[in-house]
Design a protein around this motif. Sequence first.
Motif, PDB file in Angstrom:
ATOM      1  N   ARG A  93       0.850  -1.198   0.000  1.00 58.99           N
ATOM      2  CA  ARG A  93       0.000   0.000   0.000  1.00 58.99           C
ATOM      3  C   ARG A  93       0.882   1.243   0.000  1.00 58.99           C
ATOM      4  O   ARG A  93       1.967   1.247   0.575  1.00 58.99           O
ATOM      5  N   LEU A  94       0.403   2.298  -0.610  1.00 56.30           N
ATOM      6  CA  LEU A  94       1.140   3.562  -0.590  1.00 56.30           C
ATOM      7  C   LEU A  94       0.163   4.703  -0.767  1.00 56.30           C
ATOM      8  O   LEU A  94      -1.015   4.490  -1.060  1.00 56.30           O
ATOM      9  N   GLN A  95       0.657   5.906  -0.543  1.00 54.98           N
ATOM     10  CA  GLN A  95      -0.158   7.088  -0.758  1.00 54.98           C
ATOM     11  C   GLN A  95       0.503   7.970  -1.802  1.00 54.98           C
ATOM     12  O   GLN A  95       1.726   8.059  -1.850  1.00 54.98           O
ATOM     13  N   ARG A  97       0.958  11.884  -3.664  1.00 56.19           N
ATOM     14  CA  ARG A  97       1.306  13.175  -3.072  1.00 56.19           C
ATOM     15  C   ARG A  97       0.099  13.900  -2.505  1.00 56.19           C
ATOM     16  O   ARG A  97       0.244  14.799  -1.684  1.00 56.19           O
TER      17      ARG A  97
ATOM     18  N   ASP B  89       8.137  15.227  -3.758  1.00 53.29           N
ATOM     19  CA  ASP B  89       6.851  14.534  -3.840  1.00 53.29           C
ATOM     20  C   ASP B  89       6.696  13.726  -5.113  1.00 53.29           C
ATOM     21  O   ASP B  89       5.714  13.001  -5.265  1.00 53.29           O
ATOM     22  N   ALA B  90       7.617  13.877  -6.059  1.00 54.54           N
ATOM     23  CA  ALA B  90       7.468  13.163  -7.332  1.00 54.54           C
ATOM     24  C   ALA B  90       7.813  11.682  -7.204  1.00 54.54           C
ATOM     25  O   ALA B  90       7.552  10.896  -8.107  1.00 54.54           O
ATOM     26  N   PHE B  92       7.242   8.047  -5.659  1.00 53.44           N
ATOM     27  CA  PHE B  92       6.308   7.184  -4.933  1.00 53.44           C
ATOM     28  C   PHE B  92       7.108   6.383  -3.906  1.00 53.44           C
ATOM     29  O   PHE B  92       7.940   5.554  -4.276  1.00 53.44           O
ATOM     30  N   ARG B  93       6.868   6.659  -2.655  1.00 50.22           N
ATOM     31  CA  ARG B  93       7.563   5.940  -1.587  1.00 50.22           C
ATOM     32  C   ARG B  93       6.584   5.022  -0.873  1.00 50.22           C
ATOM     33  O   ARG B  93       5.396   5.330  -0.761  1.00 50.22           O
ATOM     34  N   LEU B  94       7.087   3.902  -0.379  1.00 50.83           N
ATOM     35  CA  LEU B  94       6.237   2.997   0.389  1.00 50.83           C
ATOM     36  C   LEU B  94       7.104   2.193   1.343  1.00 50.83           C
ATOM     37  O   LEU B  94       8.331   2.251   1.275  1.00 50.83           O
ATOM     38  N   MET B 102      10.912   1.685   0.663  1.00 50.54           N
ATOM     39  CA  MET B 102      11.114   1.317  -0.739  1.00 50.54           C
ATOM     40  C   MET B 102      10.553   2.432  -1.619  1.00 50.54           C
ATOM     41  O   MET B 102       9.918   3.362  -1.125  1.00 50.54           O
ATOM     42  N   LEU B 104       9.146   3.346  -5.946  1.00 42.21           N
ATOM     43  CA  LEU B 104       8.875   2.894  -7.303  1.00 42.21           C
ATOM     44  C   LEU B 104       9.795   3.685  -8.219  1.00 42.21           C
ATOM     45  O   LEU B 104       9.759   4.915  -8.234  1.00 42.21           O
ATOM     46  N   TYR B 137       7.548   5.055 -12.647  1.00 39.88           N
ATOM     47  CA  TYR B 137       6.570   5.741 -11.810  1.00 39.88           C
ATOM     48  C   TYR B 137       7.074   7.110 -11.380  1.00 39.88           C
ATOM     49  O   TYR B 137       8.197   7.229 -10.872  1.00 39.88           O
ATOM     50  N   ASP B 139       5.209  10.546  -9.406  1.00 38.90           N
ATOM     51  CA  ASP B 139       3.974  11.121  -8.890  1.00 38.90           C
ATOM     52  C   ASP B 139       3.896  12.577  -9.335  1.00 38.90           C
ATOM     53  O   ASP B 139       4.103  13.501  -8.549  1.00 38.90           O
TER      54      ASP B 139
END
Lengths: 573, 573
Positions: A93-95, A97, B89-90, B92-94, B102, B104, B137, B139
Amino acid sequence: MSTLFLRTLREDPADAEVPSHKLLVRAGYVRRVAPGVYSWLPLGLRVLRAVENIVREEMNAIGGQEISLPALLPRDPYEVTGRWNEYGDALFRLQDRKGNDMLLGPTHEELFALLVRGEYSSYKDLPVTLYQIQTKYRDEERPRAGILRGREFVMKDSYSFDLDQDGAAASYQAHRGAYQAIFDRLGVKYVIVKATSGAMGGSASEEFLADSEVGEDTYVRSIETGYAANVEAVITPVPDAIAIEGQPAAQVYETGSTPTIATLVDWANATLDRTVTSADTLKNILVKVRAPGKDWQIMGIGIPGDRDVDMKRLEASLEPAEVALLDDADFAKTPELVRGYIGPAGVKNAGGTYLVDPRVVSGTRWITGADEQGKHVVDLVAGRDFEPDGTIEAAEVRDGDLTPDGTGTLLSAKGIEIGHIFQLGTKYTDAFEVDVLGETGKPVRLIQGSYGVGVSRLVAVIAEQCHDDKGLRWPKSVTPYDVHLVIAGKDAAVVEGAEKLAADLDAAGLSVLIDDRKASPGVKFKDAELLGMPAVVVVGRGFAGGTVEIRDRFAGTAEEVPVAEAVAILSAR
Amino acid sequence: MSTLFLRTLREDPADAEVPSHKLLVRAGYVRRVAPGVYSWLPLGLRVLRAVENIVREEMNAIGGQEISLPALLPRDPYEVTGRWNEYGDALFRLQDRKGNDMLLGPTHEELFALLVRGEYSSYKDLPVTLYQIQTKYRDEERPRAGILRGREFVMKDSYSFDLDQDGAAASYQAHRGAYQAIFDRLGVKYVIVKATSGAMGGSASEEFLADSEVGEDTYVRSIETGYAANVEAVITPVPDAIAIEGQPAAQVYETGSTPTIATLVDWANATLDRTVTSADTLKNILVKVRAPGKDWQIMGIGIPGDRDVDMKRLEASLEPAEVALLDDADFAKTPELVRGYIGPAGVKNAGGTYLVDPRVVSGTRWITGADEQGKHVVDLVAGRDFEPDGTIEAAEVRDGDLTPDGTGTLLSAKGIEIGHIFQLGTKYTDAFEVDVLGETGKPVRLIQGSYGVGVSRLVAVIAEQCHDDKGLRWPKSVTPYDVHLVIAGKDAAVVEGAEKLAADLDAAGLSVLIDDRKASPGVKFKDAELLGMPAVVVVGRGFAGGTVEIRDRFAGTAEEVPVAEAVAILSAR
């Protein structure tokens, strides 16, 4: 090979336990980036693409249409079906911006149902089978064995949509046939086993398991009858009921401190006028069960005392409900349950549901707890002294157990899941109201099927089934190159001859990997064995006399053949 | 088409603004799943794969080796190079189930550098160029125009590793040539512009921008000289210095309330004995700058008062440092800076660095702030009354500005970035100490290049450049099908004739989409125009007389040809 991005390793990687993992790393096919996350190097990618293409051809052959959905998905559709939560920690799962919840797709039932709803509106549009070959994500608790169980992996998933059950069954059978064709072409040895549907929901389901010692999926099969099933899917044959009349009355005994089956059996053999085994006792396991959106409920499960509960079977039987063992706090709150001495009556008095193993048929008599400290009851007869609320498949399956039809005996085996076919029914089409206008003008709810092939896993499975102690041995259908041509000599004539032979092979449609490195023939031969092309051609000592050597990596044979015949011989294989 | 998973739409999608987005959705090539996240339906996927294959062929032609790295990546390598944070913010972190950070992958410089370090150890192994065609990816703050700027997209990224600068330059040129070949084969109109390297670091860099009205990348070009550059990369030609001797002395004036350039110019024209324009004033912009791992530092930037600062150019000049305008709190802490009346001396007194526009050469004289409320200084001469710490490209570029060599004038244009080539130098190989043993026995640090093609974006770009008001018009190199065959009649002879013609075309190597739907010829013709295959064949009214109609979707022409010649005519196109 002098320019190929490839370095073979002498040593097995430290984290590798299974042969395919060791060999694919040593031969430079894959490299680890993180646990369960791998890179595909040139040779590995060629095998992966070959597997993909075979899968694609067979999917196209049954009318599947290839599309490609994103891996990065919004939460909403998975929230609607409950899988956002049901997947637990296995879902990445991720969110984004803006704080929107997203996920990395583990499988795409929701999205395909929504897609079909968006495009199709009439019965005339159906049936349809859509598929994709795509990178998928599951945060496995124990990623293992390299690409065998990864957290990022390539899967072919397809989904069928039909107007009625007959259509759905036909789509299911078409996929079953396509999968057989795929695995046959890949040269994989496998068995088709009946399966429960797991978290996917739905009714009919079969798994394709590749034969493998290192498989994590245990299944059972019967040599006599050909029956094969996932352990979770095994159905226990129900014995005939026994006459109740004439059986002795149940009698409660002070049994002293006998909280285990073993101590109870010892007491019984010392006290009663007959030989008692653990199979004569009825073991009552207490669990709590929570159906989606409901509260925890107590459940007692009665099984013959010679068997343990198999939690995976129990969970599969109760799915989608959650299940957990009762803890000390639960027992403290429920004085009706006297630990070590629980009987059917105690479960019911505690407000619980009482289910029994299918072998506990009417008329069977049991030694079991009397719901008082230090007391058990003997000759408690099912259907006379207690009435279960139903049966449940929760007991372990053992070698020698009967097949569901009672005509064969089961033996356990291990396999690796390489394919899975499901009849989902309307689980997802109900969730999203996927209807089309039917022939009669009324809306028809579509019936969905879901079918998966582990594409990247198959590379490991083939390596697992096709190797020897020297290295990999690729089947022709997926080998990175058809021919591994070793230049074993420094003479200009040998090098030129090798290059001409390579060009001739290429012209004949055979792909060739040429070992033109400055290395000794011994090093080259070892690498050729490790890399595992099915045919190795050595251009060396015999070349001056007009011959080359052709080695068969599978048979282990070698023969000198005239250079002029080499192309024809290799093409004919 | 009667079974193809395709529904064309009459209406443009509500969220679509640019033609390619409208048409690709209306023609059923793509579908939106989430902002910037799209599914590829059958026809769209065929175009995407065609683009991929052309990219693959040209990468292979320059010796690129295809591999495939994961999209799900561990944080560590990106932490080492600072990009974990720089991406903001660009990215995608999870976190995985164990709490490991991690991401993307937005681009893979780190991973390729690490991969080469792991495999290669000798100068003999180099050079090497590796590439992948992979889902990436980012964001994006404003995903837009469908697949033109998506958050999940397909990119070809390649990386070269060389032993020396000459090798790196050769790898760069090889990619430049490959990209020209790719875009030429795709029929894309584009320009190559000099670019700054953005967040990638490094030295030389060019962008391939497709001509497009809807492009987000503004660049400038000179018709006279052929020069083209990203606005951020434009270098201002430096005027000759002016003699200082003989220039009037600087003089401070009470200018009253003149905090803006306009009020200052008004004051000057009312007071001084000459005509003054805003170009005679020196505007001092105050910013704060933070280099990675350092504290914020004050910086003053002096530019001629007729120009504004272009924040993107300023940011590009200062990268990788962060830059922000001074806020009220900053001014409150720095009394040396008198807002509206800041001069070069004030910046230095405040402990700041003072940089000027390249036009502010020695001997130029300026009206600028005197660092006191209501006071300005006139005839402040650069090189005499103040000495900047250096120059900076921060002023806006305007139509009519000179090219860097001073021989042409610049005009702005818009484009869509479709490719980008970088000489990274040792930024990443330094970070990971990617060395090999050199010929002399000493370690050699490798020089890396990074090269990207926006594969999925190209589908939108081609649609953007190749459409008319009726629909899409695919070039032959990427069309989903070579021929769109419309069955315009219900006679069995027409249907059979169409099917035979389709089979003949297929045998001739042309892929055919047959419109065998139960729809009117009008509906079919409209869809054929919308879907955009380059050739449309109509089997209908003329068939009884032995002819079919061939329509050219590009030329808009139609001709009746004998059925027997149709295959030859279509093959010859």
